[in-house]
Design an enzyme around this catalytic site. Structure first.
Site, PDB file in Angstrom:
ATOM      1  N   LYS A  15     -18.532  -6.984   6.373  1.00  0.00           N
ATOM      2  CA  LYS A  15     -17.439  -6.670   7.305  1.00  0.00           C
ATOM      3  C   LYS A  15     -17.161  -7.886   8.174  1.00  0.00           C
ATOM      4  O   LYS A  15     -18.006  -8.779   8.339  1.00  0.00           O
ATOM      5  CB  LYS A  15     -17.784  -5.460   8.184  1.00  0.00           C
ATOM      6  CG  LYS A  15     -19.016  -5.610   9.086  1.00  0.00           C
ATOM      7  CD  LYS A  15     -18.776  -6.343  10.385  1.00  0.00           C
ATOM      8  CE  LYS A  15     -20.039  -6.476  11.235  1.00  0.00           C
ATOM      9  NZ  LYS A  15     -19.831  -7.351  12.427  1.00  0.00           N
ATOM     10  N   PRO A  99     -24.597 -13.668   3.530  1.00  0.00           N
ATOM     11  CA  PRO A  99     -25.657 -14.309   4.320  1.00  0.00           C
ATOM     12  C   PRO A  99     -26.258 -13.340   5.346  1.00  0.00           C
ATOM     13  O   PRO A  99     -25.560 -12.471   5.884  1.00  0.00           O
ATOM     14  CB  PRO A  99     -24.933 -15.460   5.021  1.00  0.00           C
ATOM     15  CG  PRO A  99     -23.724 -15.723   4.191  1.00  0.00           C
ATOM     16  CD  PRO A  99     -23.319 -14.403   3.630  1.00  0.00           C
ATOM     17  N   GLY A 106     -24.375  -7.673   6.815  1.00  0.00           N
ATOM     18  CA  GLY A 106     -24.940  -7.632   5.466  1.00  0.00           C
ATOM     19  C   GLY A 106     -26.058  -6.624   5.313  1.00  0.00           C
ATOM     20  O   GLY A 106     -26.091  -5.840   4.360  1.00  0.00           O
ATOM     21  N   ASP A 141     -24.040  -0.558  13.483  1.00  0.00           N
ATOM     22  CA  ASP A 141     -22.979  -0.914  12.527  1.00  0.00           C
ATOM     23  C   ASP A 141     -22.923   0.033  11.329  1.00  0.00           C
ATOM     24  O   ASP A 141     -21.961   0.005  10.561  1.00  0.00           O
ATOM     25  CB  ASP A 141     -23.201  -2.334  11.980  1.00  0.00           C
ATOM     26  CG  ASP A 141     -22.601  -3.399  12.876  1.00  0.00           C
ATOM     27  OD1 ASP A 141     -21.826  -3.057  13.788  1.00  0.00           O
ATOM     28  OD2 ASP A 141     -22.918  -4.583  12.661  1.00  0.00           O
TER      29      ASP A 141
END
Length: 295
Positions: A15, A99, A106, A141
């Site tokens: 995102k 990453p 991630g 998140d």
């Protein structure tokens, strides 16, 4: 419900934060956030198979160090508790491309993909809202990463309002070779008088009429205002992206990844090639509408 007779795979898209504002510190220790979040096509791949052994997690062929439950294991245990089922042995493998510690969610995306995969296989009747609730117990998140697409995120990030999809465009994502400790930035925000807040209302209005230029003009992240001097390379990358044709650029999340929005992929690929000569972790990606084509 039959388990995983064969390996099952799911994409875990990253995102970016098109806009990120922090309204203040809450009594529970979290911060009140207001963000416009966007899923992008840069993604990891999560693979799961049922085993006779206990839960295990590998990433790119290596075992995760033992002695501490991973976020993936925590989420799986919470899922099966919510589903009222006994958790089977699960072997989870992560093929990493996004990453780590980059401001692109991630790790959260990996957990969210695992939850969606488990739901589809073991409890397809479970509502999206319940899956988001389980995700929130693991990280702020997670609810957005479970949902995907384009959304306004408020509260800790768990109060989500779907927004019209971002018009067709291409992202260039560039992560410099350092990380930024998220707690450090939150601490600096707490002691700062922020003046460069993003126009989130204007951005949502631009999305409502499909105005890509209006969205790009309103990119913003209050963390940029409190970046310590040692991380000023973020601004160098932002300026370089604009020089290479980006409509605008901003840092995603707590950084250090910077993204630029380009009108066409060809222009974005040229810019990415120029940046990759200095920044190895440079990627080209597209906006994703609710994981379409990735499930």
């Amino acid at each position: 419900m039959e388990g995983f007779s064969v390996e099952m795979k799911r994409k875990a898209p990253a995102k970016v934060n098109l806009a990120l504002d922090i309204l203040g510190r809450r009594e529970d220790g979290y911060h009140e956030m207001r963000m416009v979040m966007q899923t992008v096509s840069l993604c990891d791949t999560v693979t799961v198979r049922e085993t006779e052994e206990a839960f295990s997690l590998r990433t790119d062929g290596d075992f995760i160090p033992a002695g501490k439950k991973t976020l993936e294991q925590q989420a799986a245990e919470l899922f099966f508790q919510a589903a009222g089922q006994t958790m089977p042995g699960l072997a989870v493998t992560l093929e990493k491309r996004t990453p780590a510690y980059a401001g692109m969610g991630g790790g959260s995306a990996d957990v969210a993909a695992l939850l969606r995969l488990l739901r589809d296989r073991y409890c397809p009747a479970m509502a999206d809202e319940e899956l988001e609730r389980i995700g929130l117990a693991v990280g702020s998140d997670m609810p957005f990463c479970v949902r995907g697409g384009t959304a306004l995120a408020e509260g800790r990030g768990e109060v989500l309002t779907d927004l019209p999809p971002l018009p067709t465009c291409t992202f260039v994502l560039c992560k410099p070779d350092f990380g930024i400790p998220t707690p450090t930035l939150f601490a600096r925000v707490d002691g700062a008088e922020l003046t460069a807040r993003p126009d989130i209302g204007g951005m949502t209005a631009a999305l409502a009429v499909g105005d890509l230029e209006g969205v790009a003009a309103r990119l913003g992240n209050v963390f940029e205002e409190v970046l310590p001097p040692e991380y000023r390379e973020v601004f160098t990358i932002k300026e370089r992206l604009r020089e290479l044709g980006a409509m605008n650029a901003a840092m995603s999340g707590s950084g250090p990844t910077v993204f630029g929005i380009f009108r066409c992929r060809t222009e974005a690929e040229r810019a990415a090639a120029a940046l990759k000569a200095r920044y190895a972790q440079t990627f080209v990606a597209e906006p994703v509408k609710k994981f379409a084509g990735l499930e």
